[in-house]
Every structure is written in C-alpha cells, then in structure tokens.
Design a protein around this motif. Structure first.
Motif, PDB file in Angstrom:
ATOM      1  N   CYS A  39      -4.356   0.957   8.927  1.00 25.19           N
ATOM      2  CA  CYS A  39      -3.443   0.917   7.783  1.00 25.19           C
ATOM      3  C   CYS A  39      -2.487  -0.275   7.861  1.00 25.19           C
ATOM      4  O   CYS A  39      -2.103  -0.824   6.824  1.00 25.19           O
ATOM      5  N   PHE A  40      -2.124  -0.685   9.066  1.00 23.87           N
ATOM      6  CA  PHE A  40      -1.236  -1.847   9.205  1.00 23.87           C
ATOM      7  C   PHE A  40      -1.922  -3.115   8.705  1.00 23.87           C
ATOM      8  O   PHE A  40      -1.271  -3.996   8.131  1.00 23.87           O
ATOM      9  N   ALA A  43      -1.560  -2.939   4.936  1.00 20.70           N
ATOM     10  CA  ALA A  43      -0.283  -2.324   4.542  1.00 20.70           C
ATOM     11  C   ALA A  43       0.166  -2.810   3.166  1.00 20.70           C
ATOM     12  O   ALA A  43       0.727  -2.032   2.388  1.00 20.70           O
ATOM     13  N   ALA A  79       6.023  -2.248   6.568  1.00 15.92           N
ATOM     14  CA  ALA A  79       4.621  -2.173   6.984  1.00 15.92           C
ATOM     15  C   ALA A  79       4.423  -1.104   8.054  1.00 15.92           C
ATOM     16  O   ALA A  79       3.406  -0.384   8.042  1.00 15.92           O
ATOM     17  N   VAL A  82       4.539   2.357   6.316  1.00 16.76           N
ATOM     18  CA  VAL A  82       3.284   2.576   5.600  1.00 16.76           C
ATOM     19  C   VAL A  82       2.168   2.911   6.581  1.00 16.76           C
ATOM     20  O   VAL A  82       1.340   3.787   6.338  1.00 16.76           O
ATOM     21  N   SER A  83       2.160   2.233   7.731  1.00 15.24           N
ATOM     22  CA  SER A  83       1.125   2.466   8.737  1.00 15.24           C
ATOM     23  C   SER A  83       1.262   3.851   9.354  1.00 15.24           C
ATOM     24  O   SER A  83       0.250   4.514   9.634  1.00 15.24           O
TER      25      SER A  83
END
Length: 293
Positions: A39-40, A43, A79, A82-83
C-alpha cells in the motif's frame, strides 16, 4: 512416574500452544508488513480515492479540489497512515485465517459450525459499515462543513454590511487532517456495524437474551446517542444518521438473538432436555420482575 515428571508432562502442551501462538503472531505481523509495503508503494492513488467525497462536494460548489501540506513531513505521514489502513485491510483475511487455525483445534465440531459464520460475517459487516460511511455519511458531513465558507459566485471576496471590509473564507484543508477525519468515519461505522455479530454471538453463548435486550432498550438509546456524539463530528446530520443506523442494528440484533434462542429451544426439546413448565415459570418470574420495575 515421579511428581516432577507429571508436572513436565502437563506443562508440555502449554509450551506447545505458546510456541504455536508465537508462530501465528509472527505470520500475522509479516502479512501486515507486506500489505503495508504494498500500500505504501501505491499510497498516492489510494489517497486520491479517499479524497473523492470531498472533491465531489467541492466540484458541486464550483471549487477546485485541493489539499495542502502544512509541514514538510506531512506528506510522509499521510502515506504512512494510508499504508497502515490499507495494510491491515489487505492482511485481515490472512490474519483471520491464522486466528481460526489457532482456535479451531480446541473446539468441538458443533462449536466450529457455530463460530465460523461469525468469523466470516465480521469482516463483511466491517466493510459494509466502512462503505456506508465513505459513500453516504462522509459526503453529507463535508457538504455541511463546507457550507460555512464565505465567497461570491465567482470566488470573489464579499462584504457583510456597508462598512465591512471584503472578506473571503475559503476551504484550504490539510491533507493529514482530512485523512484523519475520513479514517475516523470509516473505522467508527465499521466497528458499529459489528453490533449484530457481537450480540448474536453473545446470544449463542447464552450471555444475553432477546427479552433482556428488549428490556434495556431505553438505556441502549441513551448509550447510542452518547456514542454518536463521541465518534462523529459536531454536526447534527451525521449524528442522526449514526444513531438511526446503530439503533436499527440493535433491533436487528434482538431479532437474530431471538432466532438463536428459538433454534436452541427446538434442539433441546428434540433432545428431551427442555422443560416447558420450568420455562413458563421463568417467564412468569421475569414478567413479575418487569412489572415491579
């Protein structure tokens, strides 16, 4: 066999369980880290997706959708957040499987059949609540918040009165603050949608009853109102929506617990363990107790 040998024999299974628990936890952490790294790397698209409710409201008002960083490190922390959220969502099926594989060997077949549906329903209800928050509640909340802006039809500054200086109050939001509020909505509604799963599971275990849940309905209303005031921003629309949804889930939970009790009663009656006279006496006692209250 000596006493020492007996202690060692009885402690061996505990050590094996602890070792297995450690292995399962390591697998869960690794899965979460892998999901977080994935996910990073994406992001920015994920964050852009999360800004859709805000952008739609701004577009309807004829404004550009723009968020700002108020500190140099804010973009990095956005970020990371979000990750964290995306990594947990991606890894949750694997984490749930590891939890199930650790608990399942200690359950009877009937207990497995009873517990497994709740394991499957829990992530589904969380996603349902998160989707409801993202697609329904969040746009309404941002439309309410952005209604306090002050500018003209062409974006010009406006004056309040003949002598007041022109003033323009336009939204220029922090990306991190927006993400924090959106995640708060998603997590709050996702957890609230777990209510039917939790109460039905408690009803399955005999910890709550449909009659008992119905008797404390007025206290539940107060508790839900307090919950809505705590987990939502201070706007009446969002609080009313959360209250209506959670109270509806509470009534659904009463219905589900009643079905669980009915099935349990039918099974006990089929097995010859259910005493109708004793059950009627308990119901009469409960009615007397309610009348006294």
């Amino acid at each position: 066999m000596t006493k020492t040998d007996e202690i060692e024999d009885t402690s061996a299974p505990l050590i094996e369980h602890l070792a297995e628990l450690r292995t399962r936890l390591i697998h869960c952490v690794v899965a979460f880290l892998v999901g977080m790294i994935i996910c990073f790397s994406v992001a920015t698209p994920i964050f852009n997706f999360l800004t859709n409710p805000l952008c739609e409201v701004l577009t309807e008002r004829g404004q550009d959708c723009g968020l700002i960083f108020i500190s140099p490190q804010e973009g990095f922390f956005v970020a990371i957040k979000v990750s964290l959220l995306g990594g947990f969502i991606l890894a949750f099926p694997y984490i749930g499987m590891q939890m199930w594989r650790f608990v399942a060997p200690g359950l009877y077949k009937s207990e497995k059949n009873a517990f497994l549906p709740f394991m499957l329903a829990s992530p589904f209800m969380f996603l349902l609540g998160a989707s409801f928050a993202f697609y329904v509640v969040t746009p309404l909340a941002y439309d309410f918040f952005l209604g306090f802006q002050q500018f003209g039809a062409e974006g010009e500054a406006v004056a309040d009165g003949a002598t007041a200086a022109p003033l323009s109050v336009v939204f220029q939001g922090s990306a991190q603050e927006y993400l924090n509020l959106t995640i708060k909505f998603i997590v709050a509604f996702g957890l609230c949608f777990q209510l039917p799963v939790l109460l039905t599971l408690m009803g399955k275990a005999g910890l709550v009853s449909a009659e008992g849940l119905g008797a404390v309905r007025k206290y539940a209303v107060v508790g839900i109102l307090v919950l809505a005031a705590i987990v939502t921003p201070p706007d009446v629309i969002t609080q009313i929506i959360l209250f209506v949804v959670v109270y509806g889930l509470y009534e659904i939970s009463i219905f589900l617990v009643a079905r669980v009790e009915k099935k349990r009663e039918e099974q006990l009656r089929a097995d010859g363990y259910y005493d109708d006279e004793e059950a009627e006496a308990d119901e009469d006692l409960m009615r007397e107790f309610e009348d006294d209250k």
